[in-house]
Motif scaffolding. Structure first.
Motif, mmCIF file in Angstrom:
data_model
loop_
_atom_site.group_PDB
_atom_site.id
_atom_site.type_symbol
_atom_site.label_atom_id
_atom_site.label_comp_id
_atom_site.label_asym_id
_atom_site.label_seq_id
_atom_site.Cartn_x
_atom_site.Cartn_y
_atom_site.Cartn_z
ATOM 1 N N PHE A 178 -11.908 -2.375 1.368
ATOM 2 C CA PHE A 178 -10.829 -2.980 2.322
ATOM 3 C C PHE A 178 -10.534 -2.298 3.651
ATOM 4 C CE2 PHE A 178 -9.052 -2.076 -2.450
ATOM 5 C CZ PHE A 178 -9.565 -3.221 -2.898
ATOM 6 N N ASN A 179 -11.452 -2.929 4.533
ATOM 7 C CA ASN A 179 -11.617 -2.557 5.899
ATOM 8 C C ASN A 179 -11.504 -3.584 6.811
ATOM 9 O OD1 ASN A 179 -11.400 -0.963 8.106
ATOM 10 N ND2 ASN A 179 -13.888 -0.478 7.895
ATOM 11 N N PRO A 180 -10.446 -4.097 7.643
ATOM 12 C CA PRO A 180 -9.356 -3.103 7.718
ATOM 13 C C PRO A 180 -8.390 -3.413 6.369
ATOM 14 C CG PRO A 180 -8.836 -5.063 8.867
ATOM 15 C CD PRO A 180 -10.264 -5.183 8.414
ATOM 16 N N LEU A 181 -7.451 -2.490 6.163
ATOM 17 C CA LEU A 181 -6.224 -2.440 5.160
ATOM 18 C C LEU A 181 -5.148 -2.786 6.097
ATOM 19 C CD1 LEU A 181 -4.925 -2.271 2.655
ATOM 20 C CD2 LEU A 181 -4.799 0.146 2.814
ATOM 21 N N PHE A 182 -4.484 -4.070 5.946
ATOM 22 C CA PHE A 182 -3.265 -4.443 6.703
ATOM 23 C C PHE A 182 -2.233 -4.337 5.603
ATOM 24 C CE2 PHE A 182 -0.299 -7.108 8.646
ATOM 25 C CZ PHE A 182 -0.860 -7.032 10.118
ATOM 26 N N LEU A 183 -1.291 -3.407 6.023
ATOM 27 C CA LEU A 183 0.059 -3.192 5.240
ATOM 28 C C LEU A 183 1.312 -4.113 6.136
ATOM 29 C CD1 LEU A 183 -0.544 0.215 4.649
ATOM 30 C CD2 LEU A 183 -1.240 -1.347 2.917
ATOM 31 N N LEU B 232 -3.713 -0.668 9.310
ATOM 32 C CA LEU B 232 -2.816 -1.308 10.142
ATOM 33 C C LEU B 232 -1.304 -1.525 9.638
ATOM 34 C CD1 LEU B 232 -5.075 -3.880 11.835
ATOM 35 C CD2 LEU B 232 -4.596 -1.608 12.528
ATOM 36 N N SER B 233 -0.425 -1.266 10.104
ATOM 37 C CA SER B 233 0.948 -1.560 9.540
ATOM 38 C C SER B 233 1.602 -2.605 10.497
ATOM 39 C CB SER B 233 1.910 -0.581 9.069
ATOM 40 O OG SER B 233 2.572 -0.220 10.328
#
Length: 461
Positions: A159-164, A260-261
């Motif tokens: 999970f890279n990037p993890l985008f929330l 990232l959010s």
């Protein structure tokens, strides 16, 4: 001197009061107690750690500008927090302001030498935002699980990037800090940095102005886990996006973790370059939704436990049922309720909760339906709801049914025939008789009238 301190703070409050809504002033500034003013340092007491953090996040610019205007440009602010009510244990904290990340950690440049990279980075993480106090529910389970996976498998996570993403107040910032804190816990010495996209933008602008862009990029390329909040704030900023694109690529190719959010899903952010958008969605995208009722209760109980307070179950349920939009609102109500209780020397009860909640959020009136009326009437008289559908002529059942018919007529647009059909399959004439009977009894029977009034009050809750 104590009196000087009080008078100075009063002057500050008069300025602040003109710049914030009355409810905000009452909730967040009235509870502040000035303690001392010496050597240009103003010490104030606030009710809790959360209170301190909220002031620093939301109002620090206003507070600092007011202090500089009223007291002097060299004035500094320090908070004192009572962390244990029974023993009056306190902790003192400086006002942090908005300096963070690169600006605080940036390497010193030298025209004849390569930039020096710090072996340690101030992560800007809040230690009280962790997985232990990040309550899990259906609305955030995927995001929380993915965040925990990322934190516990640094450098190897898929999970890279993890985008929330999710609307404000659903816990994105808390989760970012929780991920960062767990990474630091499991990987001592790794460089972890939490930063808002806005501050990243400010730092980049300063770097361009000071001709230190290479130092800026060099600093970020040596981060092991980069956590950026509110990435949508880079929208439309071409130069910043271009630089971030290169930083992102370098970190991603070096198997450094990016989280990232955003306030919406990436494809809906206007003003993001396609090449950057493609990078954002190449890992895992996870949504955080508004918390459901059970999760709101969990969050409230967790926050109350952190505050060392005790709230009756009825108060917790009332808050959870009426404060539905944001976790920040839930936590804010807890702080406001605790502060109001202390200031007014009032026990925390349902009445006080109703007052605080009404000043914090807009209460949606519950829709009064036939089913709700039937339930409330039956509960009031301790009757089984199924008795409404029987032909029983027992006085208490007939009277309860008549009251229900009266209230359905009052609070809904149903015709008499429809009311009769819904409440016991009675005909039009029976309903009209019921309405007349209830009105007549309310005119002459005080006890009966009080019963109907109490039922109506319950319908409004």
């Amino acid at each position: 001197m104590r009196n000087d301190c009080i008078n100075l703070w009063k002057d500050c409050l008069s300025v602040i009061k003109d710049n914030v809504p009355e409810a905000t002033f009452t909730t967040w500034f009235s509870p502040i107690v000035p303690l001392s003013f010496t050597n240009d340092i103003l010490v104030v007491q606030v009710p809790s750690q959360f209170f301190y953090e909220y002031l620093e996040e939301k109002f620090i610019d206003l507070i600092q500008k007011t202090l500089h205007r009223v007291i002097g440009p060299n004035t500094k602010l320090m908070y004192r927090i009572v962390v244990e009510n029974t023993t009056h244990t306190t902790v003192d904290l400086d006002s942090i302001g908005k300096s963070a990340g690169y600006e605080k950690n940036k390497p010193k440049s030298n025209a004849n030498k390569s930039p020096q990279i710090l072996t340690e980075v101030d992560s800007q993480l809040r230690p009280n935002y962790n997985f232990d106090n990040f309550s899990e529910g259906i609305s955030n389970r995927l995001a929380r699980t993915a965040g925990l996976t990322v934190a516990e498998s640094l450098g190897t996570s898929p999970f890279n990037p993890l985008f929330l993403y999710g609307q404000p107040g659903v816990g994105k910032t808390h989760l970012l800090h929780a991920i960062g804190n767990r990474i630091e816990e499991l990987n001592p010495g790794k460089r972890v940095l939490y930063i808002s996209a806005y501050l990243f933008l400010v730092q980049y602008t300063d770097a361009v102005r000071n001709n230190t862009v290479n130092d800026f990029i060099n600093f970020y390329q040596h981060i092991d886990a980069l956590l950026i909040d509110d990435i949508q704030q880079l929208a439309g900023k071409t130069g910043t996006q271009n630089t971030f694109f290169h930083i992102f690529n370098y970190l991603h190719q070096s198997r450094k973790q990016l989280v990232l959010s955003c306030d919406t899903q990436p494809v809906l952010v206007q003003g993001l370059e396609d090449r950057l958008l493609n990078r954002f969605i190449c890992g895992l995208t996870a949504e955080l939704n508004k918390p459901d009722l059970e999760l709101r209760k969990k969050i409230l109980k967790n926050k109350i436990r952190q505050e060392g307070a005790h709230f009756p179950e009825a108060v917790i349920t009332y808050i959870a049922e009426n404060v539905t939009e944001s976790i920040r609102d839930l936590e804010g109500v807890i702080v406001s309720l605790a502060a109001r209780s202390i200031i007014d020397d009032h026990e925390i009860d349902l009445e006080l909760a109703q007052l605080v909640v009404s000043n914090t959020v807009k209460i949606k009136k519950k829709e009064i339906t036939v089913e709700w009326i039937r339930e409330v009437v039956c509960n009031h008289f301790s009757l089984d709801q199924q008795l409404f559908s029987t032909k029983s002529r027992k006085r208490e059942i007939v009277q309860a049914r008549q009251i229900a018919m009266y209230l359905v007529r009052k609070y809904t647009a149903f015709s008499s025939s429809k009311i009769g059909e819904l409440l016991g399959k009675k005909d039009h004439a029976t309903v009209l008789h019921a309405l007349k009977t209830v009105r007549d009894l309310m005119d002459i029977d005080l006890s009966f009238r009080n019963n109907v009034n109490r039922i109506e009050e319950k319908l409004q809750v």
